[in-house]
Each structure stands twice: as C-alpha cells, then as structure tokens.
Design a protein around this motif. Structure first.
Motif, PDB file in Angstrom:
ATOM      1  N   MET A 195      -3.642 -18.114 -37.684  1.00  0.00           N
ATOM      2  CA  MET A 195      -3.416 -17.140 -36.621  1.00  0.00           C
ATOM      3  C   MET A 195      -3.105 -15.772 -37.230  1.00  0.00           C
ATOM      4  O   MET A 195      -2.418 -15.686 -38.250  1.00  0.00           O
ATOM      5  N   ALA A 196      -3.605 -14.711 -36.605  1.00  0.00           N
ATOM      6  CA  ALA A 196      -3.371 -13.358 -37.101  1.00  0.00           C
ATOM      7  C   ALA A 196      -1.920 -12.962 -36.901  1.00  0.00           C
ATOM      8  O   ALA A 196      -1.198 -13.529 -36.082  1.00  0.00           O
ATOM      9  N   ASP A 197      -1.471 -11.972 -37.674  1.00  0.00           N
ATOM     10  CA  ASP A 197      -0.130 -11.431 -37.480  1.00  0.00           C
ATOM     11  C   ASP A 197      -0.013 -10.830 -36.087  1.00  0.00           C
ATOM     12  O   ASP A 197      -0.979 -10.284 -35.546  1.00  0.00           O
ATOM     13  N   PHE A 198       1.203 -10.912 -35.541  1.00  0.00           N
ATOM     14  CA  PHE A 198       1.421 -10.400 -34.182  1.00  0.00           C
ATOM     15  C   PHE A 198       1.357  -8.883 -34.145  1.00  0.00           C
ATOM     16  O   PHE A 198       1.955  -8.196 -34.968  1.00  0.00           O
ATOM     17  N   THR A 199       0.599  -8.390 -33.186  1.00  0.00           N
ATOM     18  CA  THR A 199       0.563  -6.975 -32.841  1.00  0.00           C
ATOM     19  C   THR A 199       0.794  -6.886 -31.343  1.00  0.00           C
ATOM     20  O   THR A 199       0.156  -7.615 -30.590  1.00  0.00           O
ATOM     21  N   PRO A 200       1.705  -6.036 -30.861  1.00  0.00           N
ATOM     22  CA  PRO A 200       1.912  -5.941 -29.407  1.00  0.00           C
ATOM     23  C   PRO A 200       0.594  -5.728 -28.672  1.00  0.00           C
ATOM     24  O   PRO A 200      -0.302  -5.022 -29.139  1.00  0.00           O
ATOM     25  N   GLY A 201       0.479  -6.352 -27.511  1.00  0.00           N
ATOM     26  CA  GLY A 201      -0.780  -6.338 -26.777  1.00  0.00           C
ATOM     27  C   GLY A 201      -1.294  -4.951 -26.447  1.00  0.00           C
ATOM     28  O   GLY A 201      -2.500  -4.697 -26.504  1.00  0.00           O
ATOM     29  N   LEU A 202      -0.395  -4.047 -26.070  1.00  0.00           N
ATOM     30  CA  LEU A 202      -0.841  -2.699 -25.727  1.00  0.00           C
ATOM     31  C   LEU A 202      -1.489  -2.017 -26.926  1.00  0.00           C
ATOM     32  O   LEU A 202      -2.468  -1.276 -26.786  1.00  0.00           O
ATOM     33  N   GLU A 203      -0.966  -2.277 -28.108  1.00  0.00           N
ATOM     34  CA  GLU A 203      -1.521  -1.698 -29.337  1.00  0.00           C
ATOM     35  C   GLU A 203      -2.814  -2.396 -29.739  1.00  0.00           C
ATOM     36  O   GLU A 203      -3.800  -1.749 -30.106  1.00  0.00           O
ATOM     37  N   LEU A 204      -2.811  -3.725 -29.679  1.00  0.00           N
ATOM     38  CA  LEU A 204      -4.014  -4.480 -30.035  1.00  0.00           C
ATOM     39  C   LEU A 204      -5.191  -4.081 -29.166  1.00  0.00           C
ATOM     40  O   LEU A 204      -6.314  -3.877 -29.654  1.00  0.00           O
ATOM     41  N   ASN A 205      -4.943  -3.938 -27.875  1.00  0.00           N
ATOM     42  CA  ASN A 205      -6.045  -3.657 -26.962  1.00  0.00           C
ATOM     43  C   ASN A 205      -6.485  -2.200 -26.985  1.00  0.00           C
ATOM     44  O   ASN A 205      -7.624  -1.892 -26.632  1.00  0.00           O
ATOM     45  N   ALA A 206      -5.613  -1.310 -27.423  1.00  0.00           N
ATOM     46  CA  ALA A 206      -6.056   0.066 -27.670  1.00  0.00           C
ATOM     47  C   ALA A 206      -7.105   0.070 -28.758  1.00  0.00           C
ATOM     48  O   ALA A 206      -8.153   0.740 -28.649  1.00  0.00           O
ATOM     49  N   ALA A 207      -6.851  -0.693 -29.818  1.00  0.00           N
ATOM     50  CA  ALA A 207      -7.824  -0.779 -30.909  1.00  0.00           C
ATOM     51  C   ALA A 207      -9.070  -1.545 -30.481  1.00  0.00           C
ATOM     52  O   ALA A 207     -10.195  -1.184 -30.863  1.00  0.00           O
ATOM     53  N   PHE A 208      -8.898  -2.602 -29.702  1.00  0.00           N
ATOM     54  CA  PHE A 208     -10.039  -3.388 -29.221  1.00  0.00           C
ATOM     55  C   PHE A 208     -10.975  -2.505 -28.397  1.00  0.00           C
ATOM     56  O   PHE A 208     -12.212  -2.571 -28.559  1.00  0.00           O
ATOM     57  N   TYR A 209     -10.404  -1.683 -27.544  1.00  0.00           N
ATOM     58  CA  TYR A 209     -11.243  -0.771 -26.762  1.00  0.00           C
ATOM     59  C   TYR A 209     -11.941   0.241 -27.673  1.00  0.00           C
ATOM     60  O   TYR A 209     -13.163   0.420 -27.599  1.00  0.00           O
ATOM     61  N   ALA A 210     -11.178   0.889 -28.530  1.00  0.00           N
ATOM     62  CA  ALA A 210     -11.736   1.966 -29.354  1.00  0.00           C
ATOM     63  C   ALA A 210     -12.791   1.460 -30.337  1.00  0.00           C
ATOM     64  O   ALA A 210     -13.834   2.102 -30.532  1.00  0.00           O
ATOM     65  N   ASP A 211     -12.528   0.317 -30.946  1.00  0.00           N
ATOM     66  CA  ASP A 211     -13.400  -0.165 -32.021  1.00  0.00           C
ATOM     67  C   ASP A 211     -14.577  -0.994 -31.531  1.00  0.00           C
ATOM     68  O   ASP A 211     -15.639  -1.015 -32.176  1.00  0.00           O
ATOM     69  N   VAL A 212     -14.395  -1.695 -30.412  1.00  0.00           N
ATOM     70  CA  VAL A 212     -15.406  -2.667 -29.984  1.00  0.00           C
ATOM     71  C   VAL A 212     -16.015  -2.317 -28.632  1.00  0.00           C
ATOM     72  O   VAL A 212     -17.238  -2.185 -28.494  1.00  0.00           O
ATOM     73  N   VAL A 213     -15.186  -2.172 -27.623  1.00  0.00           N
ATOM     74  CA  VAL A 213     -15.692  -2.071 -26.252  1.00  0.00           C
ATOM     75  C   VAL A 213     -16.314  -0.706 -25.976  1.00  0.00           C
ATOM     76  O   VAL A 213     -17.429  -0.625 -25.441  1.00  0.00           O
ATOM     77  N   GLU A 214     -15.625   0.360 -26.329  1.00  0.00           N
ATOM     78  CA  GLU A 214     -16.144   1.690 -26.022  1.00  0.00           C
ATOM     79  C   GLU A 214     -17.515   1.952 -26.642  1.00  0.00           C
ATOM     80  O   GLU A 214     -18.416   2.474 -25.953  1.00  0.00           O
ATOM     81  N   PRO A 215     -17.761   1.599 -27.916  1.00  0.00           N
ATOM     82  CA  PRO A 215     -19.110   1.813 -28.462  1.00  0.00           C
ATOM     83  C   PRO A 215     -20.202   1.058 -27.706  1.00  0.00           C
ATOM     84  O   PRO A 215     -21.341   1.547 -27.604  1.00  0.00           O
ATOM     85  N   LEU A 216     -19.854  -0.123 -27.154  1.00  0.00           N
ATOM     86  CA  LEU A 216     -20.862  -0.903 -26.434  1.00  0.00           C
ATOM     87  C   LEU A 216     -21.217  -0.280 -25.084  1.00  0.00           C
ATOM     88  O   LEU A 216     -22.376  -0.331 -24.653  1.00  0.00           O
TER      89      LEU A 216
END
Length: 354
Positions: free
Chosen positions: A1-22
């Motif tokens: 399992m990955a190290d814990f990152t607060p959800g608000l922070e994790l999903n900011a990166a998920f949006y910026a790195d993955v979802v927004e480019p798509l």
C-alpha cells in the motif's frame, strides 16, 4: 500500500496529472465534494481501508456527460501514486470514481434540490448540515466560470433570519431539559442524571456551533469539529467535567459554568439587549438553571421573517432527527410538510414540570 496522503491533496494531484490532460478539450469544473472524511479534511491512514482513493467530480454541460465519461473510461490508468484507480467496497462494485455530471443534477442529489437561484426558508430547514458541508467543504480544483464558487458562497452558512430561528430553537431545546439533571438525581436516578447531562452537553456543543456560525458534521466528526471552534478552548473543560462527574453537585457546577459561558457569548452577538447570563433556581427547587427559554424568546422576537416568526420552535431537521437513514439518505426533504402543517398549530405552550 502507498504511503498515506490526505485525500484533498492526493486528488489535487490526480486531477492535475491525470484527469485534466484527458478532458482538456471539454469545458469543465472539477472538485472533491460530497461524502467522505477526506472531504471534511479528517481522513487518516485508517480511512484508506474502506472506500478511499483517487476520486473526483467533473462538472460539465449535460450534452458532454457521455463523451467525457467515455474519455475517462478509456484513458484512466490502473493506479495513481500506488493507489488503485478502480476500487470497490461493501456493495459498491469495482470501478473508477471520477463522477461526470452536470452541476444541477449533482446538487439535487446532494441536497435534495438544486439551490440555484435561491433557497427558500423551508429548504434551509430540511437540508441536513452534513449535506451542506459536502458542498462548502472539500476542494475545488477547476472552476473556469466561477459557478461552483458562487454556489459554495451562497451556501456557506444560513441566512441571518434562518440562523436566528435555529439559534432560538437550540436555546428552547436546552430550556426543556436543563432542570432534569437535578430532578433525576434527587430521586436517586444517577444513571438518568448522567444521561440527561450527556444530552445537555451535546445540545450545548450544538449551540456553540451556532454561535460560531459553523455547520456541525455527523456524529463521527462532531467532537473533532467542535474542538476547532474558538469557543471550545473555554468550553471543553466544563463539558468534559459534566460528562465525567459521578455525583450531582460536581455535574451541576460543570453545567452551570458551560451554560453561563455560552450565555455570555450569545450576548456578545448583539442580536438583542443583553440578558442576565447568570443561573437561578428552578422555581423554588434547588436546581440551578439558566432559564434558557429567555434567550429563545429574545432571538425569535428579533426575526422579521413572518413565516419563521409564526412557527413553533421545533427546530431544523438536524435538531429533531437523529436517524442516519433520514439525514444521509435524501429522506429529510419529505419533512417540508412538517413546517406547512405547523404554521396553523400556533406556538407551543409550556406545561408545568413535576
């Protein structure tokens, strides 16, 4: 399992790195709102064992929902920063959790109605505070038209007249039981006295949220959110003492301290002429009470809204409903009829308490 990152922070990166480019070709807003401890900012590593991971809401025009959904279905990776992008729990099937929806439909699902352009008084009374927190907390990652920001600003807290009425109702609730702590102890019912004290502590905490103009969350995070209120620095100790007390004298002293503290804080709001914030005997009985109905009546007297002024002080849905399956499952909206019916009943009359 990955190290814990607060959800608000994790999903900011998920949006910026993955979802927004798509989905860049589509005009959209993006956020993490709605249910979940991560939306409130209270998630910990414990949260990750159940329904936790990369997830977002993507708000688009209704005619783009299908196309954006297809792009994400085809393009999302299997994992992000060590977390599965598709996951399930309980009866939730394994799938990705990037929800694509038009904002009106999402708001209606979250609140029971689309609050744009305006919320009626009765709408404010039947939307649970936890559901409002699901809109005004969390995080917005993209909002090109400012629509999400406008909705969150409009729902940030109750309008003044609604707040005053709910505040009046909270004082009324306290007035109805504040003397029970002594009466139960007097007849030897120590468990009953402790139980009433616990109820009063919860109601005093709710009053603190109202005085600070802050929505309270559901029970799991109620104490955590309370601890962050400015008034909690002074109020926590007497409330804890009231809960911990094994005898009535200590229990009463702790509750007296809490009642008087909140009465003074209430007076500082400037809603009406200051009231005496000191306790007094309950009639000719040796129980010290604030006579909280004084604060309830003073609050209601200052309300200009005719609809609210004629309602009995029954409270909002959060004040008289405890059932999760009402507050969290969209059923609270059905209680609109309660306020329509109550308009013709007149104010409640106080009965003598034996």
């Amino acid at each position: 399992m990955a190290d814990f990152t607060p959800g608000l922070e994790l999903n900011a990166a998920f949006y910026a790195d993955v979802v927004e480019p798509l989905i860049r070709p589509f005009r959209h807003s993006a956020a993490l709102l709605g249910w979940g401890s991560d939306v409130l900012g209270y998630d910990t590593s414990r949260s990750t064992d159940h329904g936790w991971g990369p997830r977002l809401q993507i708000f688009v025009d209704n005619h783009d929902v299908s196309a954006v959904t297809q792009v994400l279905d085809d393009g999302l990776p299997a994992t992000f920063r060590g977390w599965d992008v598709a996951y399930g729990w309980d009866d939730e099937r394994v799938q990705h959790h990037v929800e694509v929806v038009d904002i009106g439909s999402w708001l209606a699902g979250q609140l029971g109605l689309d609050p744009r352009p305006v919320m009626r008084v009765v709408d404010w009374l039947v939307v649970p505070q936890q559901q409002l927190l699901g809109v005004v907390r969390g995080a917005v990652y993209a909002d090109p038209d400012g629509e999400l920001g406008s909705v969150r600003e409009a729902l940030a807290y109750y309008p003044d007249h609604v707040w005053r009425w709910i505040l009046a109702c909270q004082w009324q609730r306290l007035s109805q039981e504040e003397h029970f702590v002594g009466r139960t102890a007097e007849v030897g019912d120590q468990l009953g006295s402790q139980l009433v004290a616990g109820r009063l502590v919860r109601e005093l905490m709710r009053l603190a949220f109202l005085i600070e103009r802050t929505y309270w969350p559901y029970s799991k995070w109620f104490g955590t959110a309370f601890a962050a209120l400015p008034v909690a620095a002074d109020l926590h100790a007497p409330l804890e003492a009231a809960i911990a007390a094994t005898g009535f004298p200590v229990r009463q002293e702790a509750l007296v301290e809490a009642f008087e503290l909140l009465a003074r804080r209430h007076n500082e709001l400037g809603l009406h002429e200051p009231l005496d914030a000191r306790v007094r005997p309950f009639h000719n009985r040796p129980f010290r009470v604030l006579a909280s109905e004084r604060f309830a009546h003073a609050c209601r007297a200052g309300i200009a809204d005719g609809f609210l002024r004629q309602l009995p002080l029954v409270g909002s849905v959060d004040q008289f409903v405890d059932a999760t399956d009402v507050l969290a499952q969209g059923r609270a909206r059905r209680l609109v009829a309660l306020y329509a019916d109550e308009r013709s009943t007149g104010p409640s009359r106080e009965r003598p308490e034996n």
